[in-house]
Write an enzyme that holds these catalytic residues in place. Structure first.
Site, PDB file in Angstrom:
ATOM      1  N   GLU A  93      -5.766  -5.387  10.224  1.00  0.00           N
ATOM      2  CA  GLU A  93      -4.788  -4.324  10.468  1.00  0.00           C
ATOM      3  C   GLU A  93      -5.094  -3.638  11.797  1.00  0.00           C
ATOM      4  OE1 GLU A  93      -2.618  -3.111   6.728  1.00  0.00           O
ATOM      5  OE2 GLU A  93      -4.284  -1.731   6.949  1.00  0.00           O
ATOM      6  N   GLU A  99      -6.888   4.507   7.620  1.00  0.00           N
ATOM      7  CA  GLU A  99      -6.641   5.937   7.365  1.00  0.00           C
ATOM      8  C   GLU A  99      -7.850   6.569   6.685  1.00  0.00           C
ATOM      9  OE1 GLU A  99      -2.856   5.507   5.417  1.00  0.00           O
ATOM     10  OE2 GLU A  99      -1.952   4.927   7.332  1.00  0.00           O
ATOM     11  N   SER A 122       3.065  -2.452  10.247  1.00  0.00           N
ATOM     12  CA  SER A 122       4.520  -2.432  10.432  1.00  0.00           C
ATOM     13  C   SER A 122       5.163  -3.782  10.123  1.00  0.00           C
ATOM     14  CB  SER A 122       4.890  -1.948  11.837  1.00  0.00           C
ATOM     15  OG  SER A 122       4.378  -0.645  12.051  1.00  0.00           O
ATOM     16  N   GLY A 153       2.680  -1.230   4.228  1.00  0.00           N
ATOM     17  CA  GLY A 153       2.750   0.192   3.905  1.00  0.00           C
ATOM     18  C   GLY A 153       4.182   0.621   3.656  1.00  0.00           C
ATOM     19  N   GLY A 154       4.807   1.168   4.678  1.00  0.00           N
ATOM     20  CA  GLY A 154       6.138   1.767   4.560  1.00  0.00           C
ATOM     21  C   GLY A 154       7.151   0.902   3.824  1.00  0.00           C
ATOM     22  N   ASN A 183       0.875  -1.173   0.000  1.00  0.00           N
ATOM     23  CA  ASN A 183       0.000   0.000   0.000  1.00  0.00           C
ATOM     24  C   ASN A 183       0.910   1.220   0.000  1.00  0.00           C
ATOM     25  OD1 ASN A 183      -1.834   2.025   0.419  1.00  0.00           O
ATOM     26  ND2 ASN A 183      -2.250   1.501   2.569  1.00  0.00           N
ATOM     27  N   TRP A 184       1.017   1.823  -1.163  1.00  0.00           N
ATOM     28  CA  TRP A 184       1.947   2.961  -1.283  1.00  0.00           C
ATOM     29  C   TRP A 184       1.409   4.217  -0.613  1.00  0.00           C
ATOM     30  CZ3 TRP A 184       4.335   3.198  -6.941  1.00  0.00           C
ATOM     31  CH2 TRP A 184       5.251   2.148  -7.075  1.00  0.00           C
ATOM     32  N   LYS A 185       0.124   4.228  -0.263  1.00  0.00           N
ATOM     33  CA  LYS A 185      -0.504   5.426   0.320  1.00  0.00           C
ATOM     34  C   LYS A 185      -0.269   6.615  -0.623  1.00  0.00           C
ATOM     35  CE  LYS A 185       0.291   3.384   4.801  1.00  0.00           C
ATOM     36  NZ  LYS A 185       0.130   3.529   6.232  1.00  0.00           N
TER      37      LYS A 185
END
Ligand code: PEP
Length: 255
Positions: free
Chosen positions: A171, A101, A217, A238-239, A13-15
């Site tokens: 999540e 989010e 994470s 994500g990150g 998920n690149w956001k």
């Protein structure tokens, strides 16, 4: 079906990161690294404006492209929104729905998550549906109740057949982007809870066939032990998905 036969899905998920030119470079780099790693499905969920570029860069590779949201109407006066048909034509095969989010910052509710889910499935997209508790809910020992309620509301009216195109991402909100990770036991228990809700909603065979990811994470250091758990069939990342080498290490852990 059980863990041995459920295919793991590792999704990034690149956001709100990466311009189209950065997307081309990142997808090409990731594709070169994950080439031949066919033990899991690999998806990159990118910003809307990057979908076309990402799909072109991923063509002929084992990477599939997804979006991060979809509107429930087919078309109309919904300024700023994107329909399922638009996503499909741009090259997306998957869509994340109900990410925390979106729930936290953009007023997404279980009702709109459910509407978006049904619209996406009807159009032929595969859905990555996110559910998860906030820290206060975990501390109050109501995680299972929250997961059960979200899963039931978000999947209301989704048929057993459609569940073949639904991935659920557990999540825990307190673990997203914080560096905190659920323990493998916490992740397994929560994914197992969601699976038992699917048994109630559908039947055991369906519940055993659905891919349930952990997200929060997940990184190259903790992926292997999380992915080894019985109910954890992959990850929503994500990150770490923004760094091709780190994402590749997670894909490798899922082989
Ligand atoms: C996410 O955005 O779904 C997520 C799990 O983020 P991170 O891996 O950065 O915690």
């Amino acid at each position: 079906m059980n863990k041995a036969t459920r295919k793991a899905v590792i999704a990034g998920n690149w956001k709100m990161n990466m311009t189209p030119s950065q997307t081309k470079e990142a997808v090409e780099k990731t594709a070169a690294l994950v080439k031949d790693k066919n033990g899991c499905d690999i998806v990159l969920c990118v910003p809307f404006v990057d979908i076309g570029t990402a799909a072109a860069a991923a063509k002929g590779t084992n990477i599939r492209i997804g979006a991060q949201n979809v509107h429930f109407a087919e078309s109309g006066a919904y300024t700023g929104e994107i329909s399922a048909a638009m996503l499909l034509e741009a090259g997306a095969e998957y869509v994340i729905i109900g990410h925390s989010e979106r729930r936290q910052y953009f007023g997404e509710t279980d009702k709109t998550v459910n509407q978006r889910t049904k619209a996406a499935l009807a159009a032929g997209l595969k859905v990555i549906l996110c559910v998860g508790e906030v820290l206060e809910e975990r501390q109050s020992n109501i995680t299972d109740e929250i997961l059960s309620m979200q899963t039931k509301l978000d999947l209301a009216g989704v048929s057993k057949e459609d569940m073949q195109n639904v991935i659920i991402a557990y999540e825990p909100v307190w673990a997203i982007g914080t560096g905190l990770t659920a323990t493998p036991q916490q992740a397994d228990a929560a994914c197992g809870c969601i699976r038992s809700v699917l048994t109630q909603l559908y039947d055991e065979k369906t519940a055993e066939s659905v891919t349930i990811q952990y997200g929060g994470s997940m990184n190259d250091g903790n992926a292997a032990e999380l992915l080894a758990m019985y109910h954890v069939d992959g990850g929503l990342i994500g990150g770490a998905s923004l760094v091709p080498e780190k994402f590749d290490a997670i894909v490798t852990a899922a082989q």
